[in-house]
Design a protein around this motif. Structure first.
Motif, PDB file in Angstrom:
ATOM      1  N   UNK A  38      -2.361  -2.643   4.253  1.00  0.00           N
ATOM      2  CA  UNK A  38      -0.915  -2.492   4.223  1.00  0.00           C
ATOM      3  C   UNK A  38      -0.584  -1.400   3.214  1.00  0.00           C
ATOM      4  N   UNK A  39       0.413  -0.611   3.526  1.00  0.00           N
ATOM      5  CA  UNK A  39       0.693   0.599   2.765  1.00  0.00           C
ATOM      6  C   UNK A  39       2.149   0.971   2.938  1.00  0.00           C
ATOM      7  N   UNK A  40       2.581   1.935   2.160  1.00  0.00           N
ATOM      8  CA  UNK A  40       3.920   2.510   2.302  1.00  0.00           C
ATOM      9  C   UNK A  40       3.774   3.878   2.975  1.00  0.00           C
ATOM     10  N   UNK A  41       4.863   4.323   3.594  1.00  0.00           N
ATOM     11  CA  UNK A  41       4.835   5.574   4.346  1.00  0.00           C
ATOM     12  C   UNK A  41       5.889   6.533   3.792  1.00  0.00           C
ATOM     13  N   UNK A  42       5.517   7.790   3.596  1.00  0.00           N
ATOM     14  CA  UNK A  42       6.435   8.856   3.170  1.00  0.00           C
ATOM     15  C   UNK A  42       7.312   8.431   1.994  1.00  0.00           C
TER      16      UNK A  42
END
Length: 152
Positions: A38-42
């Motif tokens: 799981x990660x964050x984008x832009x």
């Protein structure tokens, strides 16, 4: 070199170029998500607005297009009109500034090139996972060291 398109055609062509959610970015993100990451984008508050960010591991990933970010730029820059040569050189300089800023803030920076991802998505994802594992191990060691230095 003179532009072979009318201003209207050039405008239409340029308007279709995506700055985010490119096919290559989506392929990497889907592969990571399928593997449970799981990660964050832009993320806009980080220099360069990285394509993928693992906040706890402090890892940012840029997925760079070969043309726009100048992969092996020195080998083909002479073929471009001055405008494009300056544009891509500016992009490369901005990328270097963003990377230096992020590193000075304690982030680990990875860059994936479009052609590498297209050639072997699996290898690109494995590179990310290896870096994540290494960073998470370091982070766990640092937490243990802090905990052992605290008085009872």
């Amino acid at each position: 070199m003179v532009d072979n398109l009318t201003p209207e055609q050039r405008s239409l062509t340029m308007s279709r170029i995506r700055g985010r959610d490119t096919k290559v970015e989506l392929a990497v993100r889907r592969a990571l998500h399928r593997r449970g990451h799981r990660y964050r984008v832009n993320v806009p508050w980080l220099a360069g607005k990285p394509d993928v960010v693992f906040t706890k591991a402090r890892l940012v990933i840029f997925i760079d297009g070969d043309f726009w970010h100048g992969w092996r730029f020195e080998q083909w820059s002479h073929k471009l009109a001055t405008y494009w040569r300056e544009k891509i050189a500016g992009n490369k300089a901005r990328d270097q500034r963003s990377e230096a800023t992020l590193k000075s803030q304690g982030w680990s920076v990875m860059r994936l090139w479009e052609h590498d991802v297209k050639e072997n998505l699996e290898r690109s994802v494995l590179r990310i996972e290896r870096r994540l594992a290494r960073l998470r191990c370091i982070s766990a060691r640092q937490r243990l060291a802090r905990a052992s230095n605290k008085p009872p």
